[in-house]
Design an enzyme around this catalytic site. Structure first.
Site, short mmCIF file in Angstrom:
data_model
loop_
_atom_site.label_atom_id
_atom_site.label_comp_id
_atom_site.label_asym_id
_atom_site.label_seq_id
_atom_site.Cartn_x
_atom_site.Cartn_y
_atom_site.Cartn_z
CB CYS A 1 -0.89 0.03 1.24
SG CYS A 1 -2.02 -1.34 1.28
CD GLU B 1 3.00 -1.30 3.24
OE1 GLU B 1 2.22 -0.62 2.55
OE2 GLU B 1 2.97 -2.52 3.26
#
Lengths: 262, 846
Positions: free
Chosen positions: B440, B442
């Protein structure tokens, strides 16, 4: 003498991330009070100078408040990073900002001092001395021009347009940059001869190179209901895209750079 | 009229359109092949060292898995026979699948077709795995209270890696493309040659190196099967164009991924085998391609300069890779599927940004990747773009034009905060500049990091509930006794109790994460993946055993906006205005502000009451339990008088200043609230020798975990979603996108080095025309100037706009702008909203 930052004005909204009222990302300060009563006005809460009650989303709110230049500037400066990145700034709208020249001038001067681009949106229905006072502090005038015919203008806007036409000439001659904006209202000025006549007049003005057609919309309707006033446009539908495009070609005959929307 | 066109507007080819149609023609299907092959291999290798059992299983799977070339494909390699099908991974967990075999095809979220034959074949192999899975070991590894809190209390969930592989990394793609698996194998053989027999860890090193030789050989042989299949199909093909394409595929698969790629086409094919097979070895998702535009560019440039390829041909190849990324799939358990709805695999691919020496990295492929997203219009890859001062305006405009399409892509990332956040974790500047994004949001250094991103979701609202219950949840004392409410006589004490409850839950969270982590090391080391991550071969350890150069664990907290508003409401209404008492507030929360409790929640509370009674030695009879339940569902719906009191309370809460409106005092408190999570997390270490680092985002866990959370003092009703990401509570930001962005920027994003997520909802009309796009780009840049980390946009579709009319409360902050006009979208009546929606129809070409 009062400090310029303590000058008060009467406003009804400060809207951030406005993207259709001058270059870049802008904060619009909506002034309260206007001498015109245009039937299609989408901000009817802007017309009267006095604060008033308006129902909105099931809640009754007081519309209109007095704010100092310092207070308004504090709000304006919050979006500095976005003005910088977009070449944006501040637009005074309304209502008619030229009816509060002390406040408008002090506010614009403060914006200038902060390095912001300044714009006003005006209908030009104000004493000349007010305009003379404010204009030197403005980078861009969004000049409303509704009709060239005085009778039609009086019938739909509540006032004749002679003083306005006069002021428009003055503004075009003295402003750094003027963009003419024409609200295109069905039954009022959405016929080809009228648009042609407005565009021709606009093109005749010194320094005007751009014209925006703002198609009629009904987005003010709820506010009339909320204010307990009749809606002057009845159930006239919004101007269609096709019609707006046709009128755009007519306006373009004037040689001005024209577009639909702000 | 503004007719400016953006660079690299290349046409979508008919092939691409047809391939997308083919991909989505049928419901995805579960296939039995991998489960059977892995079981067969495990049965045959019981005496071998674990890592070699893993490489043997990998080889066996690649030998036995059917190979298939789909119609018109140019890039080949499929994990399933059926388009978008999936295999299963019983070594991680299988009990849920066994239980859901008969319902998986009819469930609401992410259904999969499964044939009776497949069901029977899976049922035949599943019993072998009893007692052998990572999830069983993880449960055994866990502190009993941590396990209970994870499974039954909705405070946090480690479900993702408890049931599945981990994934969440970016391997050294460029190396495979450059050297092929022969290059990797050579390194392993070379290290075997030099291995000192007297080394204390000789066995581990040798086993891993042998495993790498095996996975390399197996991968090369697998590509060989595709070459043979392509030749076979070419012989039978009547259409001469397709025949030559198939012959080309055969030649390409002869070469890669065994050897280094010599062309852009070979590089695409080599990339694809890596991407595909990582997801065959393990069920971990978020296998992220990373900086595709950077490592693929040399091949494109060389071909272009030599006249071997046209931009149109290259674009079609990229589009084909994009389609393959959507061909992969994964079946999750029914509950997780709700959280991940949309079959998401989160293969994050990022363009733009900086080079290792700090220059702008944008190239033609950066644009072409954005163009590919418009051509295929699918969810994969999770497309991202890095933004910094040197990013070309054209690239950002191109990205914004993709955003405008309403696909939710791309996500925008700020080099200006991510690079310093990474250097603060001890990563050298040059490597930090080369970061990519996993899953997502990171950030990590590709090819040498096991970030264990997405380690868990932590619900920051639950510790506040524990303050009100003195640590008891559903009848169990899961948190510390932070005192009776009467003892919390100052706000400082109250806030401190929250911090204590949160710290106690974080200790359990860390325990649960490390238990799962250790189980993966002990049961599912991944030699194929490890062969492409530095320093695994050097250390003689797989990624799962701590072989990677950088090791982190990144669990993410969410609920900052709710907790900010809630704690401020308590401070203001209870301690300052003294308008309500804590016990009065507690009652309001229990009664869900007089709105009654959903049956599920009432059931939970009944269980709690029964447990409490039993604990006190007063075990209730069935009849008494039923009475409790009925009273809860009935009495929580209050009398009109009570309801009026609660309505007034909600209005008082609503009237307070909220996070998301650019109010410095509120936003700085939000920063403190975020620190209660981010600073606490960093105190801990994982079993691979790395540290914990916080993320602040929920993916979509804010919905299912919100459903397990009671009412909160910000006026949020029981069981409703918790705020998304680090954004404000939906509808509570009322000053437009810049104000919300300024609030979010006041959080400390630098400490949340596992990523933060900020979503904004836009009405499509606000992005109409090139000028609006430029302003939109300035919004992103202005947010990033203030050290925001991530921004993603939901440009609402027609369907969503209809929903907005039905549920205006969810869309209060929807950004709509009309020249010279002052209003909020959701205060408009329906017919006027229709007018605004209609305005957007033709607006894009303006």
């Amino acid at each position: 003498m009062t400090n310029e930052r303590d000058v008060k004005g009467r406003i009804f909204d400060i809207q951030r991330y406005s993207i259709h009222d001058g270059p870049g990302i802008r904060t619009i300060v909506f002034f309260k009070g206007c001498g015109l009563r245009c039937r299609w006005c989408c901000n009817p809460e802007s017309q009267r100078r006095d604060p008033e009650q308006m129902e909105r989303g099931g809640r009754v709110e007081t519309v209109g408040r007095d704010a100092t230049v310092a207070e308004v500037m504090a709000e304006i400066l919050r979006d500095l990073p976005y003005y910088k990145r977009s070449g944006g700034g501040v637009t005074l709208s309304g209502g008619e900002c030229m009816l509060q020249p002390d406040f408008a001038a002090a506010l614009l001067a403060a914006c200038r001092a902060a390095g912001l681009h300044t714009a006003v949106e005006t209908a030009g229905f104000a004493p000349r001395e007010n305009i003379e006072r404010v204009l030197p502090l403005v980078d861009l005038v969004l000049m409303d021009l509704k009709h060239t015919d005085p009778d039609k203008h009086r019938a739909w806007c509540g006032q004749p347009n002679d003083r306005i036409i006069d002021n428009v000439r003055y503004i075009a001659a003295h402003a750094r940059e003027t963009v003419v904006r024409v609200p295109v209202i069905p039954g009022f000025n959405d016929d080809e001869p009228t648009v042609r006549s407005i565009a021709r007049f606009a093109a005749s003005l010194p320094g005007v190179r751009e014209l925006h057609l703002l198609p009629y919309h009904r987005l003010g309707y709820d506010k009339y209901i909320g204010l307990g006033r009749p809606y002057g446009m009845g159930d006239v539908p919004p101007l269609s895209q096709e019609r707006a495009r046709a009128l755009l070609s007519v306006a373009e005959e004037s040689g001005l750079a024209c577009r639909i929307g702000g | 009229m503004n007719k400016q066109t953006l660079p690299f507007t290349l046409p979508q080819t008919p092939r691409v359109r047809r391939m997308v149609e083919h991909l989505y023609a049928k419901m995805p299907e579960i296939e039995p092949y991998r489960a059977e092959l892995v079981t067969e291999s495990y049965r045959a290798t019981e005496g071998l060292p674990l890592v070699r059992r893993r490489s043997a299983a990998y080889r066996r799977i690649l030998e036995g898995l059917p190979v298939v070339i789909r119609p018109e494909e140019l890039i080949v390699g499929s994990n399933s026979v059926a388009p978008r099908g999936c295999q299963t991974y019983p070594e991680y967990s299988w009990e849920w699948l066994e239980a859901e075999l008969d319902t998986v095809a009819t469930r609401e979220a992410d259904p999969f077709f499964i044939s009776e034959d497949t069901k029977a074949r899976l049922r035949a192999v599943h019993p072998y795995w009893k007692g052998k899975t990572t999830s069983e070991l993880a449960a055994a590894n866990m502190d009993p209270l941590a396990l209970d809190v994870f499974l039954h209390h909705g405070v946090f969930t480690v479900g993702n890696y408890f049931y599945n592989g981990v994934g969440h990394l970016c391997v050294d793609y460029p190396r495979v493309i450059r050297e092929g698996y022969r290059g990797i194998e050579r390194e392993a053989l070379d290290r075997l040659d030099r291995l000192c027999p007297a080394a204390p860890d000789y066995a581990e090193r040798r086993n891993l190196l042998l495993a790498v030789v095996e996975t390399s050989e197996a991968t090369i042989a697998y590509a060989g099967r595709y070459a043979a299949l392509a030749r076979d199909m070419a012989e039978k093909e009547k259409d001469p164009t397709r025949r030559s394409e198939l012959e080309q595929i055969a030649l390409t698969c002869d070469r890669v991924p065994a050897e280094g790629a010599r062309s852009f086409r070979e590089a695409c094919q080599a990339f694809w085998f890596v991407q595909q097979l990582l997801q065959m070895e393990s069920s971990g998702h978020s296998i992220s391609p990373g900086r595709f535009d950077q490592y693929m560019y040399p091949y494109y440039k060389a071909d272009l300069e030599a006249g071997r390829i046209t931009p149109e041909q290259a674009q079609e190849l990229i589009d084909c890779v994009w389609i393959k990324l959507n061909d992969l799939n994964k079946v999750r358990d029914a509950e997780s599927a709700k959280g991940f709805a949309g079959y998401g695999l989160f293969q994050n691919l990022i363009v733009g940004g900086q080079t290792r020496d700090g220059r702008d990295a944008t190239n033609d492929l950066s644009y072409m990747c954005l163009e590919a997203a418009m051509h295929v219009r699918l969810s994969q890859p999770s497309l991202s773009i890095r933004v910094w001062d040197g990013s070309p305006q054209d690239l950002l405009l191109k990205a914004a034009s993709v955003t405008r399409e309403g696909l939710g892509l791309p996500a925008y990332y700020n080099d200006g905060i991510i690079i310093p956040a990474m250097t603060a974790r001890g990563i050298p500047l040059e490597e930090a500049r080369d970061y990519c994004i996993i899953g997502c949001v990171e950030p990590q250094v590709a090819g040498k990091t096991d970030g264990w991103h997405d380690a868990a979701f932590f619900n920051m609202c639950r510790p506040l509930e524990l303050v009100f219950s003195n640590g008891v949840d559903r009848g169990v004392q899961i948190g510390p006794r932070t005192g009776e409410l009467s003892a919390l006589d100052t706000f400082e004490k109250f806030f401190d109790a929250y911090k204590q409850q949160e710290a106690a839950m974080i200790r359990l969270l860390v325990n649960a994460i490390n238990a799962v982590d250790a189980a993966h090391a002990a049961r599912c080391p991944l030699p194929f993946q490890s062969s492409m991550v530095a320093d695994c071969m050097e250390r003689g350890r797989c990624v799962q055993e701590g072989g990677a150069h950088y090791n982190f664990s990144g669990p993410q907290g969410f609920g900052i906006a709710n907790m900010t508003d809630a704690l401020l409401a308590v401070r203001e209404l209870v301690y300052q205005q003294k308008k309500y008492t804590l016990s009065g507030l507690k009652e309001a929360l229990q009664k869900n502000y007089g709105r009654g409790l959903p049956a599920e929640r009432a059931l939970e509370l009944t269980v709690a009451v029964a447990a409490e009674l039993t604990q006190n030695g007063k075990a209730p009879a069935d009849r008494e339990i039923r009475a409790v339940y009925e009273r809860l569902t009935r009495d929580s719906a209050s009398t009109p008088a009570e309801r009026a009191v609660y309505d007034a309370m909600l209005r008082d809460m609503d009237a307070l200043p909220h996070y998301g409106n650019d109010i410095e005092e509120v936003d700085l408190f939000a920063r403190e609230v975020a620190y209660t999570y981010t600073r606490e997390i960093e105190k801990y270490r994982n079993h691979r020798g790395g540290i914990f680092q916080a993320g602040l985002y929920p993916v979509s866990a804010n919905v299912p975990l919100g459903a397990q959370t009671g009412a909160t003092p910000d006026g949020r009703l029981a069981c409703t979603p918790i705020a998304d990401g680090v954004g404000p509570v939906s509808g509570r930001d009322r000053k437009g996108p810049t104000a919300a962005a300024n609030s979010v920027a006041r959080l400390d994003h630098g400490i949340a080095s596992n990523g933060t997520l900020f979503n904004q909802k836009f009405h499509p009309s606000a992005l109409a025309g090139m000028e609006s796009l430029a302003k939109f780009v300035a919004l992103i840049r202005g947010f990033f100037d203030q050290k925001g980390m991530h921004m993603q946009f939901n440009v609402v579709s027609r369907e969503t706009l209809l929903d907005a009319q039905k549920h205006p409360e969810k869309y209060k902050s929807l950004v709509v702008r009309v020249a010279g006009y002052s209003a909020l979208f959701t205060t408009l009546s329906r017919s006027l909203q229709d007018d605004i929606n209609a305005r957007t129809e033709h607006a894009f070409d303006r």
